[in-house]
Design a protein around this motif. Sequence first.
Motif, PDB file in Angstrom:
ATOM      1  N   LEU A 208       0.817  -1.208   0.000  1.00 16.25           N
ATOM      2  CA  LEU A 208       0.000   0.000   0.000  1.00 16.25           C
ATOM      3  C   LEU A 208       0.853   1.260   0.000  1.00 16.25           C
ATOM      4  O   LEU A 208       1.800   1.389   0.770  1.00 16.25           O
ATOM      5  CB  LEU A 208      -0.916   0.010   1.241  1.00 16.25           C
ATOM      6  CG  LEU A 208      -1.937   1.148   1.325  1.00 16.25           C
ATOM      7  CD1 LEU A 208      -3.031   0.957   0.272  1.00 16.25           C
ATOM      8  CD2 LEU A 208      -2.554   1.206   2.729  1.00 16.25           C
ATOM      9  N   GLY A 209       0.522   2.206  -0.895  1.00 14.30           N
ATOM     10  CA  GLY A 209       1.155   3.513  -0.902  1.00 14.30           C
ATOM     11  C   GLY A 209       0.234   4.542  -0.277  1.00 14.30           C
ATOM     12  O   GLY A 209      -0.988   4.353  -0.250  1.00 14.30           O
ATOM     13  N   LEU A 210       0.790   5.622   0.231  1.00 16.05           N
ATOM     14  CA  LEU A 210      -0.005   6.662   0.884  1.00 16.05           C
ATOM     15  C   LEU A 210       0.196   8.005   0.201  1.00 16.05           C
ATOM     16  O   LEU A 210       1.322   8.421  -0.069  1.00 16.05           O
ATOM     17  CB  LEU A 210       0.389   6.811   2.361  1.00 16.05           C
ATOM     18  CG  LEU A 210       0.261   5.585   3.264  1.00 16.05           C
ATOM     19  CD1 LEU A 210       0.702   5.948   4.673  1.00 16.05           C
ATOM     20  CD2 LEU A 210      -1.168   5.049   3.270  1.00 16.05           C
ATOM     21  N   THR A 211      -0.910   8.687  -0.067  1.00 18.26           N
ATOM     22  CA  THR A 211      -0.876  10.084  -0.525  1.00 18.26           C
ATOM     23  C   THR A 211      -1.595  10.879   0.563  1.00 18.26           C
ATOM     24  O   THR A 211      -2.795  11.062   0.509  1.00 18.26           O
ATOM     25  CB  THR A 211      -1.583  10.248  -1.894  1.00 18.26           C
ATOM     26  OG1 THR A 211      -2.963   9.923  -1.769  1.00 18.26           O
ATOM     27  CG2 THR A 211      -0.948   9.328  -2.936  1.00 18.26           C
ATOM     28  N   THR A 212      -0.868  11.318   1.552  1.00 17.59           N
ATOM     29  CA  THR A 212      -1.485  11.847   2.769  1.00 17.59           C
ATOM     30  C   THR A 212      -1.960  13.285   2.613  1.00 17.59           C
ATOM     31  O   THR A 212      -1.413  14.055   1.830  1.00 17.59           O
ATOM     32  CB  THR A 212      -0.511  11.770   3.956  1.00 17.59           C
ATOM     33  OG1 THR A 212       0.609  12.627   3.691  1.00 17.59           O
ATOM     34  CG2 THR A 212      -0.017  10.349   4.159  1.00 17.59           C
ATOM     35  N   TRP A 213      -2.982  13.648   3.411  1.00 15.46           N
ATOM     36  CA  TRP A 213      -3.507  15.010   3.357  1.00 15.46           C
ATOM     37  C   TRP A 213      -3.479  15.648   4.742  1.00 15.46           C
ATOM     38  O   TRP A 213      -3.336  14.975   5.755  1.00 15.46           O
ATOM     39  CB  TRP A 213      -4.932  15.033   2.794  1.00 15.46           C
ATOM     40  CG  TRP A 213      -5.987  14.291   3.572  1.00 15.46           C
ATOM     41  CD1 TRP A 213      -6.230  12.950   3.556  1.00 15.46           C
ATOM     42  CD2 TRP A 213      -6.955  14.860   4.467  1.00 15.46           C
ATOM     43  NE1 TRP A 213      -7.284  12.636   4.388  1.00 15.46           N
ATOM     44  CE2 TRP A 213      -7.750  13.787   4.954  1.00 15.46           C
ATOM     45  CE3 TRP A 213      -7.238  16.159   4.896  1.00 15.46           C
ATOM     46  CZ2 TRP A 213      -8.806  13.971   5.854  1.00 15.46           C
ATOM     47  CZ3 TRP A 213      -8.285  16.347   5.792  1.00 15.46           C
ATOM     48  CH2 TRP A 213      -9.052  15.264   6.258  1.00 15.46           C
ATOM     49  N   SER A 214      -3.588  16.973   4.752  1.00 17.25           N
ATOM     50  CA  SER A 214      -3.607  17.797   5.970  1.00 17.25           C
ATOM     51  C   SER A 214      -2.343  17.668   6.819  1.00 17.25           C
ATOM     52  O   SER A 214      -2.425  17.457   8.032  1.00 17.25           O
ATOM     53  CB  SER A 214      -4.836  17.475   6.830  1.00 17.25           C
ATOM     54  OG  SER A 214      -5.073  18.501   7.781  1.00 17.25           O
ATOM     55  N   PRO A 215      -1.155  17.843   6.239  1.00 17.29           N
ATOM     56  CA  PRO A 215       0.075  17.746   7.038  1.00 17.29           C
ATOM     57  C   PRO A 215       0.177  18.841   8.089  1.00 17.29           C
ATOM     58  O   PRO A 215       0.911  18.688   9.070  1.00 17.29           O
ATOM     59  CB  PRO A 215       1.186  17.885   5.992  1.00 17.29           C
ATOM     60  CG  PRO A 215       0.559  18.692   4.889  1.00 17.29           C
ATOM     61  CD  PRO A 215      -0.858  18.195   4.834  1.00 17.29           C
ATOM     62  N   LEU A 216      -0.568  19.938   7.901  1.00 18.24           N
ATOM     63  CA  LEU A 216      -0.518  21.054   8.852  1.00 18.24           C
ATOM     64  C   LEU A 216      -1.725  21.097   9.766  1.00 18.24           C
ATOM     65  O   LEU A 216      -1.953  22.095  10.455  1.00 18.24           O
ATOM     66  CB  LEU A 216      -0.398  22.376   8.080  1.00 18.24           C
ATOM     67  CG  LEU A 216       0.856  22.518   7.225  1.00 18.24           C
ATOM     68  CD1 LEU A 216       0.851  23.842   6.461  1.00 18.24           C
ATOM     69  CD2 LEU A 216       2.111  22.408   8.087  1.00 18.24           C
ATOM     70  N   ALA A 217      -2.511  20.011   9.796  1.00 21.39           N
ATOM     71  CA  ALA A 217      -3.706  19.956  10.645  1.00 21.39           C
ATOM     72  C   ALA A 217      -4.594  21.172  10.408  1.00 21.39           C
ATOM     73  O   ALA A 217      -5.012  21.860  11.331  1.00 21.39           O
ATOM     74  CB  ALA A 217      -3.317  19.861  12.121  1.00 21.39           C
ATOM     75  N   SER A 218      -4.866  21.420   9.104  1.00 26.06           N
ATOM     76  CA  SER A 218      -5.712  22.543   8.672  1.00 26.06           C
ATOM     77  C   SER A 218      -5.150  23.896   9.089  1.00 26.06           C
ATOM     78  O   SER A 218      -5.898  24.873   9.224  1.00 26.06           O
ATOM     79  CB  SER A 218      -7.146  22.377   9.184  1.00 26.06           C
ATOM     80  OG  SER A 218      -7.741  21.232   8.609  1.00 26.06           O
ATOM     81  N   GLY A 219      -3.856  23.961   9.338  1.00 24.86           N
ATOM     82  CA  GLY A 219      -3.202  25.226   9.683  1.00 24.86           C
ATOM     83  C   GLY A 219      -2.754  25.320  11.126  1.00 24.86           C
ATOM     84  O   GLY A 219      -1.968  26.203  11.482  1.00 24.86           O
ATOM     85  N   LEU A 220      -3.232  24.423  11.973  1.00 27.13           N
ATOM     86  CA  LEU A 220      -2.847  24.449  13.387  1.00 27.13           C
ATOM     87  C   LEU A 220      -1.335  24.411  13.543  1.00 27.13           C
ATOM     88  O   LEU A 220      -0.760  25.130  14.368  1.00 27.13           O
ATOM     89  CB  LEU A 220      -3.487  23.255  14.114  1.00 27.13           C
ATOM     90  CG  LEU A 220      -3.053  23.004  15.560  1.00 27.13           C
ATOM     91  CD1 LEU A 220      -3.460  24.181  16.455  1.00 27.13           C
ATOM     92  CD2 LEU A 220      -3.656  21.710  16.083  1.00 27.13           C
ATOM     93  N   LEU A 221      -0.664  23.592  12.725  1.00 26.81           N
ATOM     94  CA  LEU A 221       0.776  23.411  12.871  1.00 26.81           C
ATOM     95  C   LEU A 221       1.608  24.528  12.257  1.00 26.81           C
ATOM     96  O   LEU A 221       2.840  24.475  12.280  1.00 26.81           O
ATOM     97  CB  LEU A 221       1.186  22.055  12.292  1.00 26.81           C
ATOM     98  CG  LEU A 221       0.811  20.873  13.199  1.00 26.81           C
ATOM     99  CD1 LEU A 221       0.746  19.561  12.424  1.00 26.81           C
ATOM    100  CD2 LEU A 221       1.802  20.764  14.359  1.00 26.81           C
ATOM    101  N   THR A 222       0.962  25.558  11.736  1.00 29.02           N
ATOM    102  CA  THR A 222       1.705  26.748  11.296  1.00 29.02           C
ATOM    103  C   THR A 222       2.010  27.662  12.472  1.00 29.02           C
ATOM    104  O   THR A 222       2.892  28.509  12.395  1.00 29.02           O
ATOM    105  CB  THR A 222       0.900  27.554  10.266  1.00 29.02           C
ATOM    106  OG1 THR A 222      -0.287  28.085  10.900  1.00 29.02           O
ATOM    107  CG2 THR A 222       0.504  26.697   9.072  1.00 29.02           C
ATOM    108  N   GLY A 223       1.228  27.527  13.537  1.00 26.05           N
ATOM    109  CA  GLY A 223       1.389  28.387  14.705  1.00 26.05           C
ATOM    110  C   GLY A 223       0.534  29.640  14.678  1.00 26.05           C
ATOM    111  O   GLY A 223       0.535  30.416  15.641  1.00 26.05           O
ATOM    112  N   LYS A 224      -0.229  29.843  13.604  1.00 31.48           N
ATOM    113  CA  LYS A 224      -0.986  31.098  13.494  1.00 31.48           C
ATOM    114  C   LYS A 224      -2.268  31.124  14.311  1.00 31.48           C
ATOM    115  O   LYS A 224      -2.928  32.157  14.381  1.00 31.48           O
ATOM    116  CB  LYS A 224      -1.293  31.404  12.028  1.00 31.48           C
ATOM    117  CG  LYS A 224      -2.213  30.419  11.335  1.00 31.48           C
ATOM    118  CD  LYS A 224      -2.355  30.807   9.863  1.00 31.48           C
ATOM    119  CE  LYS A 224      -3.157  29.795   9.072  1.00 31.48           C
ATOM    120  NZ  LYS A 224      -3.185  30.116   7.628  1.00 31.48           N
TER     121      LYS A 224
END
Length: 327
Positions: A208-224
């Motif tokens: 199985l290969g993965l094409t993952t989404w939301s690496p920034l948790a919808s922006g939470l992980l940007t810190g803004k």
Amino acid sequence: MQYRRLGRAGLQVSELSLGSWVTYANQVDVNAAVEMMAAAYDAGVNFFDNAEAYAGGKSEEVMGAALKKLGWARLNYSVSTKFFWGLPDAGGITVNRKNTLNRKYLMQAIDGSLQRFGLEHLDLVYCHRGDPNTPIEETVHAMSDMVTQGKALYWGTSEWTAADIRAAWDIAERHHLHKPVMEQPQYHLFHREKVEKEFARLYDDIGLGLTTWSPLASGLLTGKYKSGIPADSRGAMQNMSFLHDALTDQAKNAAVAKLEPIARDLGATTAQLAIAWVAKNPHVSTVITGASSVKQLKDNLKAAEIIAKLTPDVLKRIDEITAPLAD
């Protein structure tokens, strides 16, 4: 930019890719899409993700119009779509048009997407969610037929359970059909269970290969979102109100603040660190990123330079901060 095989398939995709959820047809018109896709392509991105349901089909139209203007050789890029939710109501009986993976819907949905994109085939097609009301056998046969007919090259799933993915693969194996080769799960520092535990056996067992989404948790992980929801952010959009509680979670925002010095030591932003962390997982074929401007896109793509800097010691420091808060 490095390229990785899509699971065991021969197709190679850029380790970072560009998606259209939320942005295309909402924040991004055709001209802006052309500018951003060109910038991504120049940086080595060769995979562009979409879905029938994004902006009610208009996201596919925007991306298709952009691809036509860009005029790239078809072998130089891959594009995807996903089926399940259906399009906005157009009147009449909708029972076979929404929230289904039955054969009638799927065989018409692929034709609609091809028309909106203006393409002869799509490279990747996904079942956007599982459908408890349709036998998996029926869905597998329909998705396999898309590939046999040349309307799609590879098919897979998005947010399916490991048990259902394995069942679909076994059905395809038993009946000599085209097998699902990829899954598109949400995966980021605060959301790990499915990728790291539930799917663990599938990587070796079925490739199985993965094409993952939301690496920034919808922006939470940007810190803004540390001080609330900025007026110009995704979280402030009316149709994104369901994200408010997650984006303003105090414990997670405090953890993001603790990531800042780690990122700074690597010459990165917390967003770049978070994207690179997802890409560091060897089971991830590509990390789908999103952007509403060229600047944001270029900033995100700089994460490719950070992946190699994530040594075991750095990963341990990141896990000490984020793993206790992950689900």
